[in-house]
Design a protein around this motif. Structure first.
Motif, PDB file in Angstrom:
ATOM      1  N   GLY A  74       0.804  -1.215   0.000  1.00 59.34           N
ATOM      2  CA  GLY A  74       0.000   0.000   0.000  1.00 59.34           C
ATOM      3  C   GLY A  74       0.832   1.257   0.000  1.00 59.34           C
ATOM      4  N   ALA A  75       1.459   1.548   1.125  1.00 56.56           N
ATOM      5  CA  ALA A  75       2.297   2.741   1.243  1.00 56.56           C
ATOM      6  C   ALA A  75       3.338   2.499   2.324  1.00 56.56           C
ATOM      7  CB  ALA A  75       1.453   3.962   1.588  1.00 56.56           C
ATOM      8  N   VAL A  76       4.438   3.211   2.253  1.00 58.41           N
ATOM      9  CA  VAL A  76       5.488   3.050   3.242  1.00 58.41           C
ATOM     10  C   VAL A  76       5.131   3.810   4.516  1.00 58.41           C
ATOM     11  CG1 VAL A  76       7.271   2.755   1.491  1.00 58.41           C
ATOM     12  CG2 VAL A  76       6.844   5.023   2.413  1.00 58.41           C
ATOM     13  N   GLU A  89      10.009  -3.798  -1.598  1.00 58.65           N
ATOM     14  CA  GLU A  89      10.051  -4.443  -2.909  1.00 58.65           C
ATOM     15  C   GLU A  89      10.589  -3.416  -3.897  1.00 58.65           C
ATOM     16  OE1 GLU A  89       6.051  -5.941  -3.343  1.00 58.65           O
ATOM     17  OE2 GLU A  89       6.458  -7.585  -1.946  1.00 58.65           O
ATOM     18  N   ASP A  90       9.799  -2.415  -4.174  1.00 62.55           N
ATOM     19  CA  ASP A  90      10.260  -1.305  -5.007  1.00 62.55           C
ATOM     20  C   ASP A  90       9.966   0.017  -4.302  1.00 62.55           C
ATOM     21  OD1 ASP A  90       7.471  -1.654  -5.354  1.00 62.55           O
ATOM     22  OD2 ASP A  90       7.536  -0.487  -7.206  1.00 62.55           O
ATOM     23  N   PHE A 130      11.176   3.166 -10.783  1.00 62.11           N
ATOM     24  CA  PHE A 130      11.314   2.169  -9.725  1.00 62.11           C
ATOM     25  C   PHE A 130      10.631   2.735  -8.476  1.00 62.11           C
ATOM     26  CE2 PHE A 130      13.348  -0.354  -6.428  1.00 62.11           C
ATOM     27  CZ  PHE A 130      13.410  -1.607  -7.005  1.00 62.11           C
ATOM     28  N   GLY A 131       9.513   2.134  -8.113  1.00 54.79           N
ATOM     29  CA  GLY A 131       8.746   2.618  -6.971  1.00 54.79           C
ATOM     30  C   GLY A 131       7.865   3.821  -7.275  1.00 54.79           C
ATOM     31  N   ARG A 133       7.658   5.471  -2.222  1.00 55.83           N
ATOM     32  CA  ARG A 133       9.006   4.988  -1.932  1.00 55.83           C
ATOM     33  C   ARG A 133       9.787   5.925  -1.012  1.00 55.83           C
ATOM     34  NH1 ARG A 133      10.577   6.226  -8.069  1.00 55.83           N
ATOM     35  NH2 ARG A 133      10.444   8.469  -7.885  1.00 55.83           N
ATOM     36  N   TYR A 134      10.768   5.322  -0.317  1.00 56.44           N
ATOM     37  CA  TYR A 134      11.686   6.103   0.502  1.00 56.44           C
ATOM     38  C   TYR A 134      12.778   6.693  -0.384  1.00 56.44           C
ATOM     39  CZ  TYR A 134       9.849   3.852   4.726  1.00 56.44           C
ATOM     40  OH  TYR A 134       9.044   3.409   5.742  1.00 56.44           O
ATOM     41  N   SER A 135      13.152   7.920  -0.099  1.00 56.84           N
ATOM     42  CA  SER A 135      14.327   8.497  -0.752  1.00 56.84           C
ATOM     43  C   SER A 135      15.566   7.922  -0.064  1.00 56.84           C
ATOM     44  CB  SER A 135      14.324  10.025  -0.630  1.00 56.84           C
ATOM     45  OG  SER A 135      14.533  10.391   0.728  1.00 56.84           O
TER      46      SER A 135
END
Length: 184
Positions: free
Chosen positions: A16-18, A44-45, A55-56, A61-63
């Motif tokens: 879902g979300a980080v 995962e991505d 990607f992501g 996604r996290y920086s």
């Protein structure tokens, strides 16, 4: 009696979300209070690869800076933050982008033996090498149910999935070592 080298938990940041950076830090603090010494960050991505903008993409996604911040905080708490990436399957998030078409066998399983696949995996390791201080890495590679039965079989003919898996594993371990990682 056998002792374990590490006592840890895996935090899934791919559904879902980080979690926000502060939430991961809070988790690390709670783990420390409970006697844990390891936090495995499952992505995962959901981490950045600077040269791969898709990607992501649209996944929260996290920086690299955010992971570095989490990693530094975990270090202060005496918690080893270990990256958990996927290097064979579970990459459904990127399979939707045409940009990655060349690296997929079928569904969310990467194409074994394709140079583009190993170029992407090398970029994954380069990214986590920059972001994480731990030199341990969990490389995934589970749930590869259709390995070798999509594009691979059409282009190369049938190969036993176990042979493909072991050949791919050897290549991933080689790439991990190039970046200073010991895979789990």
């Amino acid at each position: 009696m056998q002792n374990f080298d590490h006592f840890g938990a895996m935090l899934d940041c791919s559904r879902g979300a980080v979690l926000k950076v502060d939430a991961v830090k809070k988790m690390a603090s709670l783990l420390k209070k409970m006697g844990y010494d390891t936090l495995l960050l499952y992505t995962e991505d959901t981490y950045s690869i600077p040269s791969e903008p898709y990607f992501g993409y649209l996944r929260g996604r996290y920086s690299l800076e955010e992971i570095k911040e989490i990693d530094a905080y975990c270090h202060e708490e005496a918690i080893e933050l270990i990256p958990c990436i996927q290097t064979l399957a579970h990459l459904n998030g990127i399979s939707r982008w045409g940009h990655f078409e060349k690296v997929f066998d079928c569904q969310d399983v990467l194409l074994v033996d394709a140079p583009e696949t190993y170029e992407l995996i090398d970029k994954m390791f380069a990214s986590i090498e920059e972001a994480f201080s731990s030199r341990q890495v969990h490389i995934g590679m589970d749930e590869t149910f259709a390995l070798g039965l999509g594009r691979y079989v059409r282009e190369h003919g049938y190969s036993k999935p176990i042979d493909l898996y072991l050949r791919h594993l050897a290549k991933v371990v080689e790439i991990a070592a190039k970046h200073g990682f010991t895979p789990m």
